[in-house]
Design a protein around this motif. Structure first.
Motif, PDB file in Angstrom:
ATOM      1  N   GLY A 114       4.403  13.999  -4.678  1.00 10.92           N
ATOM      2  CA  GLY A 114       5.292  12.985  -5.237  1.00 10.92           C
ATOM      3  C   GLY A 114       5.864  12.091  -4.149  1.00 10.92           C
ATOM      4  N   LEU A 115       6.237  12.701  -3.020  1.00 14.88           N
ATOM      5  CA  LEU A 115       6.773  11.911  -1.907  1.00 14.88           C
ATOM      6  C   LEU A 115       5.695  11.006  -1.318  1.00 14.88           C
ATOM      7  N   ARG A 116       4.457  11.543  -1.201  1.00 13.28           N
ATOM      8  CA  ARG A 116       3.357  10.716  -0.698  1.00 13.28           C
ATOM      9  C   ARG A 116       3.133   9.534  -1.626  1.00 13.28           C
ATOM     10  N   LEU A 117       3.189   9.775  -2.944  1.00 10.46           N
ATOM     11  CA  LEU A 117       3.009   8.688  -3.907  1.00 10.46           C
ATOM     12  C   LEU A 117       4.112   7.646  -3.741  1.00 10.46           C
ATOM     13  N   ALA A 118       5.360   8.111  -3.531  1.00  9.35           N
ATOM     14  CA  ALA A 118       6.476   7.177  -3.348  1.00  9.35           C
ATOM     15  C   ALA A 118       6.232   6.287  -2.131  1.00  9.35           C
ATOM     16  N   SER A 160       3.265   5.610  -0.610  1.00 11.07           N
ATOM     17  CA  SER A 160       2.114   4.726  -0.821  1.00 11.07           C
ATOM     18  C   SER A 160       2.499   3.542  -1.689  1.00 11.07           C
ATOM     19  N   LEU A 161       3.291   3.827  -2.744  1.00 12.04           N
ATOM     20  CA  LEU A 161       3.731   2.763  -3.639  1.00 12.04           C
ATOM     21  C   LEU A 161       4.560   1.727  -2.879  1.00 12.04           C
ATOM     22  N   ALA A 162       5.549   2.209  -2.125  1.00  7.68           N
ATOM     23  CA  ALA A 162       6.434   1.284  -1.420  1.00  7.68           C
ATOM     24  C   ALA A 162       5.639   0.440  -0.422  1.00  7.68           C
ATOM     25  N   LYS A 163       4.744   1.100   0.330  1.00  5.85           N
ATOM     26  CA  LYS A 163       3.946   0.375   1.326  1.00  5.85           C
ATOM     27  C   LYS A 163       3.064  -0.665   0.655  1.00  5.85           C
ATOM     28  N   ALA A 164       2.412  -0.291  -0.444  1.00  7.24           N
ATOM     29  CA  ALA A 164       1.493  -1.224  -1.104  1.00  7.24           C
ATOM     30  C   ALA A 164       2.260  -2.387  -1.739  1.00  7.24           C
ATOM     31  N   MET A 165       3.376  -2.077  -2.421  1.00  6.08           N
ATOM     32  CA  MET A 165       4.126  -3.144  -3.099  1.00  6.08           C
ATOM     33  C   MET A 165       4.663  -4.160  -2.089  1.00  6.08           C
ATOM     34  N   LEU A 176      -3.018   4.025  -2.270  1.00  7.40           N
ATOM     35  CA  LEU A 176      -2.205   4.041  -3.488  1.00  7.40           C
ATOM     36  C   LEU A 176      -2.991   4.660  -4.635  1.00  7.40           C
ATOM     37  N   ALA A 231      -3.167   8.325  -4.165  1.00  5.68           N
ATOM     38  CA  ALA A 231      -1.875   8.972  -4.406  1.00  5.68           C
ATOM     39  C   ALA A 231      -1.577   9.051  -5.897  1.00  5.68           C
ATOM     40  N   ILE A 277      -2.629  12.189  -8.198  1.00  3.62           N
ATOM     41  CA  ILE A 277      -1.945  13.479  -8.342  1.00  3.62           C
ATOM     42  C   ILE A 277      -1.212  13.566  -9.673  1.00  3.62           C
ATOM     43  N   LEU A 294       8.232  -0.897  -6.953  1.00  5.49           N
ATOM     44  CA  LEU A 294       9.210  -0.501  -5.939  1.00  5.49           C
ATOM     45  C   LEU A 294      10.275   0.407  -6.544  1.00  5.49           C
ATOM     46  N   MET A 320      12.301  13.551  -5.871  1.00  3.89           N
ATOM     47  CA  MET A 320      11.611  14.617  -5.137  1.00  3.89           C
ATOM     48  C   MET A 320      12.533  15.253  -4.107  1.00  3.89           C
TER      49      MET A 320
END
Lengths: 199, 199
Positions: free
Chosen positions: A40-44, A46-51, B10, B13, B16, B41, B51
């Motif tokens: 979940g933290l990795r997804l958070a 990745s999302l922030a970086k991509a957005m 992304l 990620a 999951i 975001l 998390m």
């Protein structure tokens, strides 16, 4: 009221994902919390970086965080072929077929009723991309919808005077499935576009 | 290779999430990037906060970021009823029925083959919760599976000597649907548990 505020906020936030309703969002949130917090933290992250980091390719306008996308940056591709699509996801779809020319991504299709004219979807940029490149053929791979056809037709009108070969992806029956399940319009296209068989 | 690294990360990620495969993850990633970056975001922030911030209720052990969950903190609930469930998502399901007693959340079910004995799923904590509380009835709402039944049976054996009423949620035919689609075991339970109709 049975979830605590942080969990409720997470469930609400997950619902912005396409195809995710209340029940699915709950299942996702609780599964992450109970089984996979590090995921979940990795997804958070990745999302922030991509957005924040992903923009548009300077040349073809697909989504990328670099100045040029992987397709435009690759020197081994065919510089004489340009494939025009409606959205970044179509680049991926065409890429899967083994096509190895260049791309140009429109912002959707022409839709005068919604105020989307040639400028709004990037036709001027397409014309200057064609003028700058050494293309001999432009393949119009807009969607096989009324709006996609109109957009392809408009682009063809602009480009044919420039002496380029302009082509449109073929319409016909899709592979697999049964003929009686194919709609009439598609079947009519398939008949009109029939090809002689040579053995 | 047609997505840039940040987009590829992304998509990986997103996979999951339960029920999300490659194709769905692609659609989610591109939709967020093209249509709803601020929503993406917000989702990233909610995920990170949940998390890192969500733990377990001191009393009932459901998921919450506070010391006590909303159900345990509510003074207006019935302190004589305790509902024992297998996981936090079950608290939400029982809550939907209008139940307004207290809860205790086990960590799954007894599974000796996997090394999950009474200590692993929190039976000692349940016993001390029952000893501390003023409960007159304990409702065993573990899942209607072999393991859930065995867990309920084990708990009942531990609690009956303490002079409490111990009950198990009813087995029978679910509402809606048709009788010939109900499995034999369920129908046998429904027949055995039949009730006289009084007009």
């Amino acid at each position: 009221m049975s979830f605590s505020p942080l969990i409720r906020q997470l469930i609400d936030a997950l619902r912005i994902l396409p195809g995710v309703g209340q029940k699915t969002a709950q299942r996702m949130a609780l599964q992450l919390l109970e089984r996979d917090r590090s995921g979940g933290l990795r997804l958070a992250q990745s999302l922030a970086k991509a957005m924040e980091g992903v923009g548009y390719c300077r040349q073809c306008r697909t989504l990328t965080e670099d100045d040029l996308c992987p397709q435009c940056a690759d020197p081994r591709r065919d510089d004489s072929l340009l494939c025009v699509v409606q959205s970044p996801v179509d680049v991926f779809a065409v890429e899967q077929t083994g096509f190895r020319g260049r791309y140009f991504v429109l912002k959707g299709h022409l839709s005068p009723l919604d105020g989307l004219g040639p400028e709004a979807i990037g036709i001027p940029e397409l014309l200057s991309r064609v003028a700058d490149g050494a293309f001999t053929e432009v393949i119009l791979a807009t969607n096989p919808t009324v709006e996609g056809e109109a957009t392809a037709h408009y682009i063809a009108q602009m480009l044919i005077p420039k002496g380029l070969t302009i082509s449109r992806i073929a319409h016909g029956v899709p592979l697999g499935g049964e003929l009686d399940l194919v709609d009439g319009g598609t079947l009519a296209h398939a008949l009109a576009g029939r090809k002689p068989i040579s053995l």
